[in-house]
Motif scaffolding. Structure first.
Motif, short mmCIF file in Angstrom:
data_model
loop_
_atom_site.label_atom_id
_atom_site.label_comp_id
_atom_site.label_asym_id
_atom_site.label_seq_id
_atom_site.Cartn_x
_atom_site.Cartn_y
_atom_site.Cartn_z
N LEU A 39 0.83 -1.20 0.00
CA LEU A 39 0.00 0.00 0.00
C LEU A 39 0.86 1.26 0.00
O LEU A 39 0.55 2.24 -0.68
N LEU A 42 2.33 1.64 -3.55
CA LEU A 42 1.33 2.15 -4.48
C LEU A 42 1.09 3.64 -4.25
O LEU A 42 0.94 4.40 -5.20
N ASN A 93 -6.00 0.66 -6.91
CA ASN A 93 -6.39 0.55 -5.49
C ASN A 93 -7.78 -0.03 -5.31
O ASN A 93 -8.09 -0.63 -4.29
#
Length: 94
Positions: A39, A42, A93
């Motif tokens: 996460l 990203l 996402n």
């Protein structure tokens, strides 16, 4: 019914789908990051991360796609008026 993909219009409408094995491979390709690390990666929006994430998310609909082809698609997409990094990241996402 819940969709198991995210749509994004790149060169055409594409469906990003991530199976568990794709997520595992993405973590491995990004240097063995954890899910929390994924996460973070990203969120940093590094070009290699984006290409790899799109490659893995698109290969279910185009098994012969390559990271180089993903780069070509992104190059063309970012030259359009609709080409936004935020849109790409949101689809990944999702």
């Amino acid at each position: 019914m819940v969709q198991d993909y995210a749509e994004i219009k790149l060169d055409k409408v594409r469906r990003l789908r991530y199976r568990w094995q794709d997520i595992r491979e993405l973590c491995r390709r990004l240097g063995g990051v954890t899910l929390a690390g994924l996460l973070t990666k990203l969120g940093e929006a590094e070009p290699d991360t984006i290409t790899t994430a799109l490659f893995l998310g698109l290969r279910h609909e185009e098994p012969r796609i390559t990271p180089e082809r993903v780069d070509e698609i992104l190059d063309a997409y970012f030259r359009t008026d609709e080409g936004r990094l935020g849109t790409v990241l949101a689809a990944i996402n999702e």
